[in-house]
Design an enzyme around this catalytic site. Structure first.
Site, mmCIF file in Angstrom:
data_model
loop_
_atom_site.group_PDB
_atom_site.id
_atom_site.type_symbol
_atom_site.label_atom_id
_atom_site.label_comp_id
_atom_site.label_asym_id
_atom_site.label_seq_id
_atom_site.Cartn_x
_atom_site.Cartn_y
_atom_site.Cartn_z
ATOM 1 N N CYS A 71 0.872 -1.179 0.000
ATOM 2 C CA CYS A 71 0.000 0.000 0.000
ATOM 3 C C CYS A 71 0.904 1.223 0.000
ATOM 4 O O CYS A 71 1.745 1.377 0.892
ATOM 5 C CB CYS A 71 -0.857 -0.031 1.269
ATOM 6 S SG CYS A 71 -1.834 1.440 1.560
ATOM 7 N N CYS A 191 -0.980 3.664 -6.469
ATOM 8 C CA CYS A 191 -1.804 3.098 -5.392
ATOM 9 C C CYS A 191 -2.094 1.662 -5.820
ATOM 10 O O CYS A 191 -2.403 1.422 -6.999
ATOM 11 C CB CYS A 191 -3.099 3.903 -5.271
ATOM 12 S SG CYS A 191 -4.364 3.115 -4.244
HETATM 13 N N1 DGL Z 1 -3.813 0.432 -1.710
HETATM 14 C C1 DGL Z 1 -3.659 1.680 -0.993
HETATM 15 C C2 DGL Z 1 -2.486 2.480 -1.609
HETATM 16 O O1 DGL Z 1 -1.694 1.907 -2.312
HETATM 17 C C3 DGL Z 1 -5.002 2.228 -0.884
HETATM 18 C C4 DGL Z 1 -5.258 3.522 -0.342
HETATM 19 C C5 DGL Z 1 -6.500 3.697 0.508
HETATM 20 O O2 DGL Z 1 -6.844 2.808 1.311
HETATM 21 O O3 DGL Z 1 -7.046 4.789 0.375
HETATM 22 O O4 DGL Z 1 -2.324 3.647 -1.386
#
Ligand code: DGL
Length: 229
Positions: A71, A191
């Protein structure tokens, strides 16, 4: 056998897990997500760090020696802190591939799609000033994409049809078309939720821009660490 733990706010990090399993199918892996607090993108760095650490501790207790913070937002908020506090663990973090985009652009214009939390992190700001100071970087907070991906059925975009698909094309197109109009020839998926929309983004780009998804590169890096254990 070494276990590899993966953590994300939601389903996003599964694209990293899947990329890793496709090159290392026998690896022992654990995937945890914080569905109670997803999305992370608009939360404070402190909040995200607190949530992330709780899951990291769980992965450590489960015997993971390599932990992938799959993430970008959680990496921005916590990777330095985690590396200092748990020095025996090998952490892999995610950050927008702005360096690759800056190297490959021909129009001198690149777009980065990410969350507010990722853009505000020191990691992103430093990488941008180191590698893209002469490049026109268009930053787009695409928090709505995270929400859309969380709503997808288990089969992802391949499992939706008709009106549902049309609506998703519209939501994604509203963010992507202005970037193409502005001359961006590189679109960085900053993301881990966004590779789940990659086919749609690529169809909208229709070869006018390259979509940069670092899942496979990250998976290869995890494999190197895994082999070295
Ligand atoms: N997968 C997360 C990232 O790479 C998600 C972000 C979120 O939960 O808003 O930033």
């Amino acid at each position: 056998m070494t276990k590899v733990g993966f953590f994300d706010s939601g389903v996003g990090g599964r694209c990293i897990l899947n990329a890793f399993l496709s090159i290392c199918p026998d690896a022992k892996t654990i995937y945890l997500s914080d569905s109670a607090h997803c999305p992370y993108g608009n939360r404070t760095a402190n909040e995200v760090r607190t949530f992330t650490e709780k899951f990291v501790v769980e992965l450590i207790y489960s015997g993971c020696e390599i932990i992938v913070i799959a993430c970008n937002t959680a990496t921005a908020a916590s990777i330095e802190y985690l590396r200092k506090k748990y020095p025996s663990i090998k952490f892999v973090g995610l950050e927008p591939a702005i360096k690759t985009a800056a190297k490959e652009t021909r129009t001198n214009t690149v777009a980065v799609l990410a969350t507010q939390g990722t853009f505000e992190g020191r990691l992103y700001k430093e990488t941008k000033s180191q590698y893209a100071s002469n490049i026109n970087v268009i930053e787009v907070v695409a928090q709505d994409f995270v929400v859309e991906v969380e709503k997808l059925p288990p089969g992802g975009i391949a499992a939706i049809t008709g009106e549902q698909k049309e609506r998703l094309y519209k939501v994604v197109g509203e963010k992507i078309n202005p970037l193409l109009a502005a001359g961006a020839d590189m679109i960085v998926l900053g993301c881990t939720h966004f590779p789940h929309l990659k086919d749609i983004i690529e169809n909208i780009c229709n070869k006018r821009a390259q979509v940069i998804d670092s899942s496979e590169a990250v998976a290869r890096h995890i494999m190197e660490l895994y082999k070295c254990q």
